[in-house]
Design a protein around this motif. Structure first.
Motif, PDB file in Angstrom:
ATOM      1  N   VAL A 105      -5.608 -12.660  -0.940  1.00 48.46           N
ATOM      2  CA  VAL A 105      -5.240 -11.617   0.011  1.00 48.46           C
ATOM      3  C   VAL A 105      -3.752 -11.682   0.311  1.00 48.46           C
ATOM      4  CG1 VAL A 105      -7.523 -11.450   1.099  1.00 48.46           C
ATOM      5  CG2 VAL A 105      -5.876 -13.113   1.969  1.00 48.46           C
TER       6      VAL A 105
ATOM      7  N   HIS B   8      -5.246  -3.803   8.531  1.00 55.01           N
ATOM      8  CA  HIS B   8      -5.944  -5.090   8.469  1.00 55.01           C
ATOM      9  C   HIS B   8      -7.275  -4.915   7.741  1.00 55.01           C
ATOM     10  CE1 HIS B   8      -7.151  -9.127   9.617  1.00 55.01           C
ATOM     11  NE2 HIS B   8      -8.252  -8.642  10.183  1.00 55.01           N
ATOM     12  N   MET B   9      -7.504  -5.730   6.723  1.00 54.88           N
ATOM     13  CA  MET B   9      -8.710  -5.759   5.898  1.00 54.88           C
ATOM     14  C   MET B   9      -8.899  -4.505   5.035  1.00 54.88           C
ATOM     15  SD  MET B   9      -9.990  -8.688   5.886  1.00 54.88           S
ATOM     16  CE  MET B   9     -11.564  -8.401   5.099  1.00 54.88           C
TER      17      MET B   9
ATOM     18  N   ALA C  73      -8.550 -15.899   0.372  1.00 52.02           N
ATOM     19  CA  ALA C  73      -9.123 -15.343   1.599  1.00 52.02           C
ATOM     20  C   ALA C  73      -9.810 -16.405   2.443  1.00 52.02           C
ATOM     21  CB  ALA C  73     -10.100 -14.221   1.255  1.00 52.02           C
TER      22      ALA C  73
ATOM     23  N   GLU D 117      -7.916 -15.867  10.776  1.00 48.33           N
ATOM     24  CA  GLU D 117      -7.003 -14.727  10.904  1.00 48.33           C
ATOM     25  C   GLU D 117      -7.711 -13.421  10.566  1.00 48.33           C
ATOM     26  OE1 GLU D 117      -6.248 -17.663   9.463  1.00 48.33           O
ATOM     27  OE2 GLU D 117      -4.640 -18.352  10.793  1.00 48.33           O
ATOM     28  N   ILE D 118      -8.658 -13.481   9.645  1.00 50.16           N
ATOM     29  CA  ILE D 118      -9.452 -12.288   9.314  1.00 50.16           C
ATOM     30  C   ILE D 118     -10.249 -11.872  10.540  1.00 50.16           C
ATOM     31  CG2 ILE D 118     -11.433 -11.450   7.985  1.00 50.16           C
ATOM     32  CD1 ILE D 118     -10.338 -13.137   5.610  1.00 50.16           C
ATOM     33  N   ASP D 119     -10.890 -12.836  11.187  1.00 49.50           N
ATOM     34  CA  ASP D 119     -11.708 -12.531  12.363  1.00 49.50           C
ATOM     35  C   ASP D 119     -10.882 -12.085  13.560  1.00 49.50           C
ATOM     36  OD1 ASP D 119     -14.024 -13.125  10.973  1.00 49.50           O
ATOM     37  OD2 ASP D 119     -14.148 -15.178  11.724  1.00 49.50           O
TER      38      ASP D 119
ATOM     39  N   VAL E 161      -4.311  -9.140   7.255  1.00 51.24           N
ATOM     40  CA  VAL E 161      -4.873  -9.704   6.024  1.00 51.24           C
ATOM     41  C   VAL E 161      -5.415  -8.546   5.206  1.00 51.24           C
ATOM     42  CG1 VAL E 161      -6.623 -11.252   5.068  1.00 51.24           C
ATOM     43  CG2 VAL E 161      -5.459 -11.858   7.206  1.00 51.24           C
ATOM     44  N   ARG E 162      -4.898  -8.430   3.960  1.00 51.91           N
ATOM     45  CA  ARG E 162      -5.284  -7.299   3.119  1.00 51.91           C
ATOM     46  C   ARG E 162      -5.715  -7.783   1.742  1.00 51.91           C
ATOM     47  NH1 ARG E 162      -1.175  -2.568   3.466  1.00 51.91           N
ATOM     48  NH2 ARG E 162      -3.060  -1.485   2.822  1.00 51.91           N
TER      49      ARG E 162
ATOM     50  N   PHE F 126     -17.376 -11.765   3.441  1.00 56.59           N
ATOM     51  CA  PHE F 126     -16.161 -11.020   3.129  1.00 56.59           C
ATOM     52  C   PHE F 126     -16.503  -9.693   2.444  1.00 56.59           C
ATOM     53  CE2 PHE F 126     -12.284 -10.145   0.661  1.00 56.59           C
ATOM     54  CZ  PHE F 126     -11.297 -10.373   1.607  1.00 56.59           C
TER      55      PHE F 126
ATOM     56  N   ARG G 275     -18.023  -7.244   4.851  1.00 57.10           N
ATOM     57  CA  ARG G 275     -17.006  -6.722   5.759  1.00 57.10           C
ATOM     58  C   ARG G 275     -16.183  -5.635   5.076  1.00 57.10           C
ATOM     59  NH1 ARG G 275     -13.578 -10.306   9.912  1.00 57.10           N
ATOM     60  NH2 ARG G 275     -12.642  -8.556  10.981  1.00 57.10           N
TER      61      ARG G 275
END
Length: 185
Positions: A44, A55-56, A120, A126-128, A134-135, A178, A181
């Motif tokens: 990511v 984000h994401m 990732a 950081e994702i949460d 985060v991409r 992941f 999501r």
């Protein structure tokens, strides 16, 4: 004892029988090492949080060129893979900083215009939290395959086997979460 070092150093320690096992990116291992595939995780792009809804959301790195990038120093297998991936997509580097501390890298990225590319699974908090942007890399993007290596002349101890089993299960669970999501985003 658990240590974090450059892949080349970890491999050297295992070959010399000074370490029971190492978790490293997949590579063409010598016959003196027993290899166990543990799984894969997507790479990511991580930047400071900008609150623009990215984000994401997958990113096409070509649209971000040139970039100011932080990567692990020479001796890390991932570094070569990331740089080859960026070159294959025509991404220019405005600056490249070597940093071998993940905590240091994330702190610097969070407070600057530098970005990094990392597995990732390493940035699950950081994702949460959304504390950083985060991409996932574009479809067909880069993924990190990890394996455990141990000396082939002896079996790993029960505790090492237990740790590797836990790592493998955790990685599968993380990737499933992941994926779900991304599917809902």
């Amino acid at each position: 004892t658990v240590v974090e070092r450059a892949s080349a150093e970890l491999i050297e320690e295992v070959v010399a029988d000074r370490m029971d096992a190492a978790i490293i990116p997949v590579f063409d291992a010598p016959p003196s090492l027993h290899c166990r595939m543990l799984g894969r995780t997507r790479e990511v792009l991580i930047s400071q949080a900008i609150g623009d809804g990215s984000h994401m959301r997958p990113v096409d790195v070509r649209a971000m060129s040139p970039i100011r990038l932080i990567l692990q120093s020479e001796g890390h297998i991932r570094r070569r893979q990331v740089l080859a991936y960026l070159r294959s997509r025509g991404v220019e580097l405005d600056a490249l900083m070597d940093m071998d501390s993940m905590f240091g890298t994330l702190e610097f990225v969070q407070n600057s215009d530098f970005v990094t590319i990392a597995p990732a699974v390493m940035v699950a908090p950081e994702i949460d939290s959304g504390a950083m942007c985060v991409r996932p890399l574009d479809l067909g993007g880069l993924a990190l395959e990890v394996m455990a290596v141990s000396p082939s002349r002896r079996e790993p101890s029960p505790i090492v086997t237990e740790i590797l089993d836990l790592f493998e299960r955790s990685l599968v669970e993380f990737e499933q979460e992941f994926d779900s999501r991304l599917g809902s985003g």
